[in-house]
Write an enzyme that holds these catalytic residues in place. Structure first.
Site, PDB file in Angstrom:
ATOM      1  N   LYS A 158       0.874  -1.174   0.000  1.00 47.98           N
ATOM      2  CA  LYS A 158       0.000   0.000   0.000  1.00 47.98           C
ATOM      3  C   LYS A 158       0.915   1.230   0.000  1.00 47.98           C
ATOM      4  O   LYS A 158       1.115   1.875   1.034  1.00 47.98           O
ATOM      5  CB  LYS A 158      -0.873  -0.074   1.262  1.00 47.98           C
TER       6      LYS A 158
HETATM    7  N1  PMP Z   1      -7.398  -2.295  -2.983  1.00 46.35           N
HETATM    8  C1  PMP Z   1      -6.883  -1.050  -2.865  1.00 46.35           C
HETATM    9  C2  PMP Z   1      -6.156  -0.459  -4.022  1.00 46.35           C
HETATM   10  C3  PMP Z   1      -7.037  -0.338  -1.669  1.00 46.35           C
HETATM   11  O1  PMP Z   1      -6.549   0.887  -1.541  1.00 46.35           O
HETATM   12  C4  PMP Z   1      -7.751  -0.933  -0.595  1.00 46.35           C
HETATM   13  C5  PMP Z   1      -7.963  -0.170   0.687  1.00 46.35           C
HETATM   14  N2  PMP Z   1      -6.916  -0.368   1.583  1.00 46.35           N
HETATM   15  C6  PMP Z   1      -8.256  -2.241  -0.763  1.00 46.35           C
HETATM   16  C7  PMP Z   1      -8.061  -2.875  -1.969  1.00 46.35           C
HETATM   17  C8  PMP Z   1      -8.950  -2.949   0.359  1.00 46.35           C
HETATM   18  O2  PMP Z   1      -7.984  -3.321   1.313  1.00 46.35           O
HETATM   19  P1  PMP Z   1      -8.368  -3.473   2.859  1.00 46.35           P
HETATM   20  O3  PMP Z   1      -9.512  -4.389   2.910  1.00 46.35           O
HETATM   21  O4  PMP Z   1      -7.138  -4.036   3.474  1.00 46.35           O
HETATM   22  O5  PMP Z   1      -8.692  -2.115   3.355  1.00 46.35           O
END
Ligand code: PMP
Length: 309
Positions: free
Chosen positions: A160
């Site tokens: 991320k």
């Molecule tokens: N894909 C992307 C590109 C994101 O930014 C997020 C948000 N964090 C997610 C998927 C979902 O991830 P999570 O469930 O860990 O928040």
């Protein structure tokens, strides 16, 4: 996204200081080159306990520190320290409502050149108030983006990283400018990847289908939660396999998952109505279960909730 109402204190350069004073120089490497890594974690206010419950804190911090390796980041704070800091920053906010916690690691040196080794990193963390991020009641109208999802071997999607959100911002902006709520990214090979900041699930032939972890996605914590809940509590089979664009048009139900989006049903794709045009029964049942779980109401999954106060 809601306006940012920060907690009074942030963790910055090893100390808890007023959020308004937690600032970096314009010459910072992370600001110039997008060499930052972050997490987004929700805390849910639980009125019956007058407490905030942080959802899957350990899992978020585990993903965060593992991804340090991708960007060659080293900081003095350990995973355990970072967990404590997330709790402490929230505690010091005094908030008694829904929050979003943002731990961030960034290349902090004031140095020129887009490199990863030999550039110092720092860890910081802040918290803001946060309610719903998108319309999770009536269903979203989404469009396939003309922007492709970045390939993991171009900018690692499983990390991320701050810089990678240019890709998300382009797709989300295009979708909103065209009157849609959200975008669906395809990969370079034309298969479905995810939304701009959420993973995607489709119900077809009685199975829940989602793209696999090696398909240029961020492997979401919510995605993992939903896979576990659907199998254990809804008795549905979950299949991780590539999805073609047109499969989205003919599926029975479609929804996004994410810390921000939570479980967000989709009612149309490229103006094609999905199912009945309203959130379907599986999406609704899952959404209901998800909210009970994150609010600490399901004993079996209480282990995923960390109380703040
Ligand atoms: N894909 C992307 C590109 C994101 O930014 C997020 C948000 N964090 C997610 C998927 C979902 O991830 P999570 O469930 O860990 O928040």
């Amino acid at each position: 996204m809601a306006t940012m109402v920060p907690g009074e204190f942030a963790y910055f350069e090893g100390k808890y200081i007023p959020s308004v004073d937690a600032n970096i120089s314009i010459m910072t490497h992370g600001f110039n080159y997008g060499t930052g890594l972050f997490e987004g974690i929700r805390g849910y206010y639980c009125p019956s306990e007058n407490n905030i419950l942080i959802f899957k804190l350990k899992e978020h911090i585990d993903r965060f520190v593992r991804n340090f390796n991708i960007l060659c980041m080293e900081v003095p704070e350990t995973a355990a320290d970072i967990e404590n800091i997330c709790v402490e920053v929230t505690k010091r906010s005094g908030f008694r409502e829904g929050v979003y916690i943002r731990p961030l690691c960034y290349k902090s040196e004031l140095s020129l050149g887009p490199k990863l080794r030999g550039v110092e990193s720092k860890f910081c963390c802040y918290v803001i108030k946060l309610g719903d991020y998108c319309d999770i009641e009536s269903g979203l109208d989404v469009a396939v983006s003309s922007w492709r999802r970045i390939a993991d071997n171009a900018i690692p999607t499983r990390a991320k990283s701050t810089g990678s959100y240019i890709n998300s911002a382009l797709a989300a902006t295009e979708a909103k400018q065209a009157g849609f709520d959200e975008a669906v990214f395809l990969r370079e090979d034309g298969t479905v990847a995810e939304g701009s900041a959420m993973n995607i699930f489709m119900l077809a032939n009685g199975k829940l289908i989602t793209p696999p972890p090696n398909s240029d996605i961020l492997v979401g914590i919510t995605r993992n939660t939903v896979i576990e809940l659907v199998q254990a509590e809804l008795g549905l089979e979950v299949v991780e396999r590539p999805i073609a664009r047109t499969e989205l048009y003919i599926c029975d139900e479609l929804f996004f998952t994410g810390t921000g989006a939570q479980v967000a049903p989709v009612r149309s794709v490229d103006r094609r109505i999905i199912g009945s045009g309203k959130p379907g029964p599986v999406s609704k049942e899952l959404q209901d279960l998800y909210f009970r779980v994150v609010q600490g109401k399901v004993e079996k999954y209480r282990k995923w909730c960390t109380p703040v106060y």
